[in-house]
Scaffold this motif. Structure first.
Motif, mmCIF file in Angstrom:
data_model
loop_
_atom_site.group_PDB
_atom_site.id
_atom_site.type_symbol
_atom_site.label_atom_id
_atom_site.label_comp_id
_atom_site.label_asym_id
_atom_site.label_seq_id
_atom_site.Cartn_x
_atom_site.Cartn_y
_atom_site.Cartn_z
ATOM 1 N N ARG A 162 0.843 -1.195 0.000
ATOM 2 C CA ARG A 162 0.000 0.000 0.000
ATOM 3 C C ARG A 162 0.877 1.243 0.000
ATOM 4 N NH1 ARG A 162 -4.391 -1.071 4.609
ATOM 5 N NH2 ARG A 162 -5.208 0.884 3.825
ATOM 6 N N ASP A 163 0.328 2.330 -0.549
ATOM 7 C CA ASP A 163 1.060 3.601 -0.522
ATOM 8 C C ASP A 163 0.768 4.304 0.805
ATOM 9 O OD1 ASP A 163 -1.380 4.987 -0.734
ATOM 10 O OD2 ASP A 163 -1.009 5.704 -2.761
ATOM 11 N N PRO A 164 1.408 5.449 1.087
ATOM 12 C CA PRO A 164 1.193 6.129 2.368
ATOM 13 C C PRO A 164 -0.260 6.549 2.626
ATOM 14 C CG PRO A 164 3.154 6.997 1.316
ATOM 15 C CD PRO A 164 2.468 6.104 0.307
ATOM 16 N N SER A 165 -1.068 6.667 1.572
ATOM 17 C CA SER A 165 -2.477 7.030 1.747
ATOM 18 C C SER A 165 -3.378 5.814 1.914
ATOM 19 C CB SER A 165 -2.955 7.859 0.546
ATOM 20 O OG SER A 165 -2.291 9.099 0.507
ATOM 21 N N GLY A 166 -2.822 4.617 1.784
ATOM 22 C CA GLY A 166 -3.598 3.395 1.960
ATOM 23 C C GLY A 166 -4.050 2.744 0.667
ATOM 24 N N ASN A 167 -3.705 3.327 -0.489
ATOM 25 C CA ASN A 167 -4.101 2.724 -1.760
ATOM 26 C C ASN A 167 -3.412 1.377 -1.941
ATOM 27 O OD1 ASN A 167 -5.781 4.886 -2.979
ATOM 28 N ND2 ASN A 167 -3.906 6.051 -2.714
ATOM 29 N N SER A 168 -4.165 0.430 -2.436
ATOM 30 C CA SER A 168 -3.692 -0.936 -2.606
ATOM 31 C C SER A 168 -2.976 -1.123 -3.946
ATOM 32 C CB SER A 168 -4.903 -1.869 -2.532
ATOM 33 O OG SER A 168 -4.540 -3.196 -2.807
ATOM 34 N N PHE A 169 -1.875 -1.886 -3.917
ATOM 35 C CA PHE A 169 -1.123 -2.234 -5.115
ATOM 36 C C PHE A 169 -0.965 -3.744 -5.174
ATOM 37 C CE2 PHE A 169 0.023 2.114 -4.735
ATOM 38 C CZ PHE A 169 0.423 2.540 -5.992
ATOM 39 N N ARG A 170 -1.028 -4.296 -6.377
ATOM 40 C CA ARG A 170 -0.668 -5.685 -6.624
ATOM 41 C C ARG A 170 0.534 -5.661 -7.546
ATOM 42 N NH1 ARG A 170 -2.529 -8.252 -2.663
ATOM 43 N NH2 ARG A 170 -1.570 -10.026 -3.690
ATOM 44 N N LEU A 171 1.554 -6.396 -7.204
ATOM 45 C CA LEU A 171 2.762 -6.534 -8.009
ATOM 46 C C LEU A 171 2.769 -7.964 -8.518
ATOM 47 C CD1 LEU A 171 5.500 -5.414 -8.984
ATOM 48 C CD2 LEU A 171 6.466 -6.238 -6.821
ATOM 49 N N THR A 172 2.638 -8.145 -9.830
ATOM 50 C CA THR A 172 2.410 -9.474 -10.376
ATOM 51 C C THR A 172 3.347 -9.824 -11.521
ATOM 52 O OG1 THR A 172 0.057 -9.184 -9.853
ATOM 53 C CG2 THR A 172 0.614 -11.001 -11.300
ATOM 54 N N GLN A 173 3.876 -11.024 -11.438
ATOM 55 C CA GLN A 173 4.607 -11.646 -12.534
ATOM 56 C C GLN A 173 3.609 -12.606 -13.168
ATOM 57 O OE1 GLN A 173 8.309 -13.524 -11.362
ATOM 58 N NE2 GLN A 173 8.161 -15.002 -13.033
ATOM 59 N N ILE A 174 3.078 -12.226 -14.305
ATOM 60 C CA ILE A 174 1.999 -12.984 -14.936
ATOM 61 C C ILE A 174 2.555 -14.158 -15.728
ATOM 62 C CG2 ILE A 174 0.077 -12.866 -16.569
ATOM 63 C CD1 ILE A 174 -0.157 -9.881 -15.847
ATOM 64 N N ASN A 175 1.958 -15.344 -15.529
ATOM 65 C CA ASN A 175 2.398 -16.486 -16.332
ATOM 66 C C ASN A 175 1.633 -16.502 -17.651
ATOM 67 O OD1 ASN A 175 -0.130 -17.666 -15.818
ATOM 68 N ND2 ASN A 175 0.644 -18.993 -14.197
ATOM 69 N N ASP A 176 1.810 -17.522 -18.430
ATOM 70 C CA ASP A 176 1.246 -17.552 -19.776
ATOM 71 C C ASP A 176 -0.256 -17.836 -19.817
ATOM 72 O OD1 ASP A 176 1.202 -20.205 -19.127
ATOM 73 O OD2 ASP A 176 2.391 -20.856 -20.842
ATOM 74 N N ILE A 177 -0.926 -17.946 -18.687
ATOM 75 C CA ILE A 177 -2.361 -18.228 -18.663
ATOM 76 C C ILE A 177 -3.153 -17.145 -19.413
ATOM 77 C CG2 ILE A 177 -2.868 -17.079 -16.463
ATOM 78 C CD1 ILE A 177 -4.820 -19.357 -15.861
ATOM 79 N N PHE A 178 -2.667 -15.886 -19.399
ATOM 80 C CA PHE A 178 -3.377 -14.800 -20.040
ATOM 81 C C PHE A 178 -2.924 -14.578 -21.482
ATOM 82 C CE2 PHE A 178 -3.844 -13.591 -15.523
ATOM 83 C CZ PHE A 178 -5.233 -13.613 -15.474
ATOM 84 N N ASP A 179 -1.934 -15.325 -21.930
ATOM 85 C CA ASP A 179 -1.440 -15.164 -23.294
ATOM 86 C C ASP A 179 -2.188 -16.020 -24.305
ATOM 87 O OD1 ASP A 179 0.423 -13.365 -22.398
ATOM 88 O OD2 ASP A 179 2.010 -14.855 -22.176
ATOM 89 N N ARG A 180 -3.211 -16.723 -23.879
ATOM 90 C CA ARG A 180 -3.955 -17.617 -24.787
ATOM 91 C C ARG A 180 -4.954 -16.871 -25.608
ATOM 92 N NH1 ARG A 180 -4.931 -21.970 -20.101
ATOM 93 N NH2 ARG A 180 -2.768 -22.237 -19.666
#
Length: 142
Positions: free
Chosen positions: A124-142
């Motif tokens: 989260r940032d200092p204001s509380g906003n949520s972040f996702r940090l993702t290493q995407i696998n090939d599931i979305f490349d289809r």
């Protein structure tokens, strides 16, 4: 064709947010303009250096007359819970990015974990906003 140019997150303090996004997340300033005719409204936008066409606006939470006191309080409450929205960041190496960001002082709420779609971590940032940090696998490349 319609394209996404900006997205926005609410922030408690624009200067604090600017320092976090530029120093810890290594983003660059896209726009920092104060408009006196609009009560010194500040349009502050940052973005990743490798994506010049996309900006994240760091928007101060307005009060009346733009936003009534009840709505302002609701926004603050949602931010405190981490539910005012999420920014999704992708990386080629989640573990390496996690270690780099952590060394810069980013406090993670979730360490990297393997999931069906890749490796994912949260902060989260200092204001509380949520972040996702993702290493995407090939599931979305289809």
């Amino acid at each position: 064709m319609i394209k996404i140019a900006n997205t926005q997150v609410w922030v408690h303090d624009q200067d604090e947010a600017l320092a976090f996004y530029t120093k810890k997340l290594d983003m660059e300033v896209r726009t920092d303009v104060t408009v006196p005719e609009m009560g010194n409204f500040r349009w502050l936008a940052v973005g990743p250096p490798n994506q010049p066409e996309v900006s994240i606006v760091l928007m101060a939470i307005p009060g009346p007359p733009l936003m009534d006191e009840t709505t302002t309080a609701q926004v603050h409450d949602l931010m405190a819970k981490g539910f005012a929205g999420t920014i999704f960041l992708t990386t080629e190496d989640c573990e390496a990015s996690y270690k780099d960001l952590k060394s810069r002082g980013v406090e993670f709420t979730e360490e990297p974990e393997s999931r069906p779609y890749g490796i994912d971590a949260g902060f989260r940032d200092p204001s509380g906003n949520s972040f996702r940090l993702t290493q995407i696998n090939d599931i979305f490349d289809r």
